[in-house]
Design an enzyme around this catalytic site. Structure first.
Site, short mmCIF file in Angstrom:
data_model
loop_
_atom_site.label_atom_id
_atom_site.label_comp_id
_atom_site.label_asym_id
_atom_site.label_seq_id
_atom_site.Cartn_x
_atom_site.Cartn_y
_atom_site.Cartn_z
N GLU A 107 0.81 -1.22 0.00
CA GLU A 107 0.00 0.00 0.00
C GLU A 107 0.85 1.27 0.00
O GLU A 107 0.86 2.03 0.97
CB GLU A 107 -0.98 -0.01 1.18
CG GLU A 107 -1.99 -1.14 1.07
CD GLU A 107 -3.11 -1.04 2.10
OE1 GLU A 107 -2.92 -0.39 3.14
OE2 GLU A 107 -4.18 -1.61 1.85
N GLU A 127 -6.44 -7.99 -0.65
CA GLU A 127 -6.94 -8.09 0.73
C GLU A 127 -8.43 -7.80 0.70
O GLU A 127 -8.84 -6.75 0.23
CB GLU A 127 -6.25 -7.07 1.64
CG GLU A 127 -4.74 -7.25 1.72
CD GLU A 127 -4.07 -6.20 2.61
OE1 GLU A 127 -4.78 -5.48 3.35
OE2 GLU A 127 -2.84 -6.09 2.54
#
Ligand code: GAL
Length: 654
Positions: free
Chosen positions: A142, A315
């Site tokens: 991320e 995710e």
């Protein structure tokens, strides 16, 4: 349709690994992502590698038939590295540095850190790059999360100078393009330029914009250094990064292209995202346990384009999380529904975060597919159900690529940056405007592609541009060549590349196909509500409104109650001169879709549909049971037309 999971062997006793792997495979999981935060275990001291545990973890998972996604650990530099090079810590806008003790504590511009990352990635890639079970690599984690980009460091400043020199060549040309005569901001040299923080009032918007452009390039080039190493040592693996939802700090289109990513992966936390974005409180309340019906779809449709057709959910929320303002338990069925939703939008893999809830450290309140005591969680049971359904249904397990939609929505990162730098009114947010249009299209039952303004738009029948700050001639050329219907929202063509107002007034070059001019703009406090009605739908402008002069050949389709034009049009191009209340946006889009020959159908509250490869899927995010819009004689491959809250069905298209 494949299912995956995120797993952290380093957080559990080795004695559990083999059983974990066996239970994953039994559950129907095919892919496992590991290692993206495990630097301190891979290299406990500088230059001293400890691979034995990771070898064993890889072999244990592979022996159970699982495919692996290996993460590079650059999101969590270990303490010894920070102690040796404290200037790796990023600098915040207020000039202070972040501390060690969580994650993402690194400065993307630090040459030292870039070297360290290449070193650890090369060591990993040399060891595991050709392992047959490792089918993909995830870089970092991320990028940009936790507001660690931008960094206001000396390293960033030095590289910013070089970036500016390359863009402007001479300081004279920079001063001219930036308009630095204003407030005596002229610079004698590139080295004299500072970062645009800590100024008493606004920094020059083009200074801020160029810094954001630079930082976006920094993220891409930092990442590219890892990609180059991985391509060399892991030539057969898919390379990907896990991006975030609603995240605009860097230009993802350019990032994916510069890095030649094989797959765009993203992390989907729909309930937490619904809580954290700018939605009306009434919607947050209504969708508190199901998430807003468009919040995941929006990013599925965006990342499908960013990955040039290939995207994964790396995710997926598996139950309550720990980081939103409130973290409710999802309504029954949602953990299963979100997987089908991703597949319907084209995902190849949906990987849940995480295998087991970790009873210690920062994420102990974050659920997984197993409770801390290793029982399947409610979310884990739903994944088990989905895995069985997919395994037992040939039509579901082998879906082909999603087709191009008839409708495109243009989303542009630079527009987001420009309008963040210059909101003009505190409630104007470009991405929220795009989302409002997107939601309206989905309420009308349409499939949507979200694309870059530089994409080839020639095959679309309806192109919606909620706004595009800079409209250049190449973009107008696309309009002239196309037979689509085009809808433009406010602030389109309102800026030049140098963050100035176009000489011919907004909408700039768009005037080639739509002769009109924006004379004045205003932002609207909640008590200022210019009213209008379009085709029987009543509403007002919100947040933003423009005073437009339509030239003679341009048609005024709707006007505000104070007589200013609200929608103007010529031929296939419409311009909406304000941010209109939602039902009005929907009406404008419905008219444009109808002119484009696209059939629409207003869906019941909370219901959404999506088509992929001969199947239509329907999802009920609402509280009440609804009927999916399937033909009476439809053949269902999943569920049935009557959908309870949180349920999904799919049928074969005729
Ligand atoms: C993501 C992150 C994961 C985990 C998760 C919790 O943003 O990539 O490592 O922290 O959030 O929801």
């Amino acid at each position: 349709m494949q299912l995956g999971v995120c797993y952290y062997p380093e957080q559990w006793p080795r004695a559990m690994w083999a059983d974990d792997a066996k239970r994953m495979a039994e559950l129907g999981i095919t892919h496992v992502r590991i290692a993206e935060f495990a630097w301190s275990r891979m290299e406990p001291r500088a230059g001293e590698f400890a691979w034995q545990w990771l070898d064993e973890a890889v072999e244990t998972l592979a022996a159970a038939g699982l495919k692996l996604v290996l993460g590079t650990p650059s999101a969590s530099p270990p303490k010894w590295l920070i102690d040796a090079h404290p200037d790796v810590l990023p600098v915040r806008a207020d000039g202070t540095r972040w501390n060690f003790g969580s994650r993402r504590h690194y400065d993307i511009s630090s040459e030292t850190y870039r070297r360290e990352c290449v070193r650890i990635v090369a060591a990993m890639a040399q060891r595991y790059g050709r392992h047959p079970a490792i089918v993909a690599w995830q870089t970092d984690n991320e990028l940009g999360c936790h507001e660690t980009v931008p960094s206001y460091s000396a390293a960033a400043l030095a590289r910013f100078h070089a970036w500016l020199r390359q863009r402007y060549e001479t300081i004279g040309s920079l001063n001219e393009r930036w308009g630095n005569v204003f407030w005596s901001m002229e610079y004698p040299s590139f080295e004299a330029i500072g970062l645009p923080n800590l100024t008493p009032t606004d920094a020059n918007p083009i200074h801020l914009l160029d810094f954001r452009r630079f930082m976006s390039d920094e993220v891409a080039s930092f990442h590219r250094e890892q990609i180059d190493v991985l391509r060399e040592h892991a030539p057969a693996a898919d390379l990907l990064h896990n991006f975030m939802g609603f995240f605009t700090t860097f230009d993802h289109y350019r990032f994916a292209k510069d890095n030649a990513l094989d797959v765009a992966a993203w992390d989907s936390y729909p309930i937490a995202r619904t809580e954290s974005i700018a939605l009306p409180e009434e919607q947050k309340a209504r969708y508190a346990r199901t998430a807003h019906p468009d919040v995941s779809a929006f990013d599925h449709d965006r990342y499908r384009a960013i990955g040039a057709g290939r995207f994964w959910v790396m995710e997926q929320q598996a139950g309550p999380v720990n980081w939103a303002p409130w973290n409710p338990v999802p309504a029954r069925g949602m953990v299963r529904l979100w997987a089908y939703e991703a597949f319907a939008h084209g995902a190849e893999l949906v990987s849940y975060f995480r295998w087991r809830q970790c009873p210690y450290a920062q994420e102990q309140m974050h659920s997984g597919l197993n409770l801390p005591n290793n029982e399947l969680s409610p979310g884990g049971l739903e994944v088990q159900q989905a895995a069985r359904e997919i395994a037992n249904c040939a039509a579901l397990s082998k879906l082909g690529k999603p087709a191009r939609a008839a409708t495109a929505v243009v989303f542009d990162y630079e527009t987001q940056w420009m309008f963040e730098i210059q909101r003009h009114g505190k409630t104007f947010d470009y991405q929220t405007l795009v989302f409002d249009y997107y939601e309206a299209l989905r309420e009308l039952g349409l499939d949507v592609d979200i694309v870059s303004s530089r994409a080839d738009l020639s095959a679309y029948r309806l192109v919606v541009v909620p706004s595009l700050a800079v409209i250049d001639d190449a973009f107008v050329d696309q309009i002239e060549r196309s037979s689509a219907q085009w809808v433009f929202g406010p602030r389109s063509g309102s800026k030049t590349d140098a963050f100035a107002i176009p000489g011919n007034l907004p909408p700039g070059a768009l005037q080639r196909v739509l002769p009109m001019q924006v004379l004045e703009v205003e932002t609207l406090r909640p008590t200022l509500t210019p009213a209008l009605s379009i085709d029987g739908t009543e509403g007002t402008a919100l947040h933003w409104r423009e005073h437009v002069r339509a030239n003679r050949e341009t048609r005024v389709v709707a006007q505000f109650d104070d007589a200013w034009p609200a929608v103007v049009a010529l031929g296939t191009v419409r311009y909406v001169a304000g941010w209109l209340s939602h039902a009005l946006h929907r009406t404008v889009l419905q008219q444009a879709a109808s002119d484009a020959g696209i059939e629409t159908q207003l869906l019941p509250d909370g219901l959404r549909v999506r088509r992929r490869d001969g199947l239509s899927f329907a999802f009920n995010f609402g509280a009440q049971p609804v009927h999916a819009p399937a033909p009476a004689n439809a053949t269902f491959v999943l569920g049935q037309a009557r959908l309870n809250s949180g349920d999904v069905c799919a049928w074969q298209d005729a």
